[in-house]
Write a protein that holds these residues in place. Structure first.
Motif, PDB file in Angstrom:
ATOM      1  N   GLN A  39       0.801  -1.218  -0.007  1.00  0.00           N
ATOM      2  CA  GLN A  39       0.011   0.009  -0.103  1.00  0.00           C
ATOM      3  C   GLN A  39       0.740   1.337  -0.151  1.00  0.00           C
ATOM      4  N   ALA A  40       0.366   2.113  -0.543  1.00  0.00           N
ATOM      5  CA  ALA A  40       0.960   3.587  -0.609  1.00  0.00           C
ATOM      6  C   ALA A  40       1.003   4.421   0.539  1.00  0.00           C
ATOM      7  N   ASP A  41       1.838   5.178   0.842  1.00  0.00           N
ATOM      8  CA  ASP A  41       1.831   6.028   1.878  1.00  0.00           C
ATOM      9  C   ASP A  41       1.824   7.598   1.204  1.00  0.00           C
ATOM     10  N   LEU A  42       2.302   7.831   0.097  1.00  0.00           N
ATOM     11  CA  LEU A  42       1.938   9.105  -0.585  1.00  0.00           C
ATOM     12  C   LEU A  42       1.737   8.914  -2.045  1.00  0.00           C
ATOM     13  N   PHE A  55       3.939   6.208  -3.794  1.00  0.00           N
ATOM     14  CA  PHE A  55       5.124   5.958  -3.263  1.00  0.00           C
ATOM     15  C   PHE A  55       4.898   4.923  -1.989  1.00  0.00           C
ATOM     16  N   ARG A  56       5.635   4.212  -1.309  1.00  0.00           N
ATOM     17  CA  ARG A  56       5.951   3.560  -0.220  1.00  0.00           C
ATOM     18  C   ARG A  56       7.398   4.006   0.343  1.00  0.00           C
ATOM     19  N   TYR A  90      -2.778  17.603  -0.421  1.00  0.00           N
ATOM     20  CA  TYR A  90      -4.330  17.253   0.062  1.00  0.00           C
ATOM     21  C   TYR A  90      -4.132  15.674   0.488  1.00  0.00           C
ATOM     22  N   GLU A  91      -5.146  15.254   0.831  1.00  0.00           N
ATOM     23  CA  GLU A  91      -5.380  13.846   1.273  1.00  0.00           C
ATOM     24  C   GLU A  91      -6.584  13.048   0.691  1.00  0.00           C
ATOM     25  N   PRO A 174      -1.822  10.900   1.854  1.00  0.00           N
ATOM     26  CA  PRO A 174      -1.401  12.234   1.552  1.00  0.00           C
ATOM     27  C   PRO A 174      -1.169  12.215  -0.138  1.00  0.00           C
ATOM     28  N   ILE A 175      -1.506  13.417  -0.823  1.00  0.00           N
ATOM     29  CA  ILE A 175      -1.315  13.199  -2.169  1.00  0.00           C
ATOM     30  C   ILE A 175      -0.881  14.864  -2.553  1.00  0.00           C
ATOM     31  N   ASP A 176       0.279  14.859  -3.231  1.00  0.00           N
ATOM     32  CA  ASP A 176       1.016  16.092  -3.544  1.00  0.00           C
ATOM     33  C   ASP A 176       0.654  16.362  -5.200  1.00  0.00           C
ATOM     34  N   ILE A 177      -0.134  17.372  -5.482  1.00  0.00           N
ATOM     35  CA  ILE A 177      -0.327  17.777  -6.986  1.00  0.00           C
ATOM     36  C   ILE A 177       0.353  19.005  -7.290  1.00  0.00           C
TER      37      ILE A 177
END
Length: 179
Positions: A39-42, A55-56, A90-91, A174-177
């Protein structure tokens, strides 16, 4: 000439009706969650590259080519209806297995600052920004959807990719755009 107009009108009405029916039917059952170590953490979205990476830790675990909002290259989302994709941190705050598109993960846009800025300008900030697959019933388009940006500000992937993302991205990721 009249015959051509009638045929084109019938095709347009049929496509519209098909889309409405398929939106109500839904996408079927979502996939099970991936094991925790997968699973991703970002999530990072690179708008200019039309690329999204899960990303993990610091290691990329999956990369996807994406379609964005029609006006994605015109800067960050500022208000409802501008068809831009947001930029910032964001998340993933909730998910919709019964979406009009094949599964969807909601992005927590707008944040309080964006909400205030839009309201000061006299606009609604918009919302319902998602990572999603293709509209239900249109999955056969597959990778062809990447030929142009077609969403209203969302991040679109193929249905198979969306199933993978759904399984690998838990709520509150979390999501960085980025531009």
């Amino acid at each position: 000439m009249l015959k051509t107009i009638i045929i084109l009108s019938l095709v347009a009405v049929s496509l519209f009706a098909y889309t409405k029916v398929m939106a109500r039917i839904g996408a079927g059952s979502p996939p099970p969650d991936a094991p925790p170590e997968q699973q991703a953490d970002l999530i990072r979205v690179y708008k200019s590259e039309r690329r999204m990476v899960l990303f993990r830790g610091n290691a990329p675990i999956s990369t996807y080519q994406i379609s964005l909002g029609w006006a994605a290259d015109a800067g960050p989302k500022q208000r409802e209806g501008d068809e831009k994709t947001p930029e910032g941190r964001y998340e993933i705050d909730w998910r919709n297995p019964k979406s009009v598109a094949h599964l969807s993960l909601h992005i927590s846009y707008p944040n309080p600052k964006e909400r205030r800025e839009a309201e000061v300008s006299g606009f609604a900030p918009g919302g319902s920004i998602m990572i999603h697959g293709l509209p239900n019933g249109w999955g056969l388009l597959g990778e062809m959807h990447r030929l142009w940006d077609w969403t209203d500000g969302c991040i679109a992937v193929t249905n198979a990719e969306m199933r993978d993302i759904w399984a690998r991205v838990p709520n509150h990721t979390p999501i960085d755009i980025m531009p």
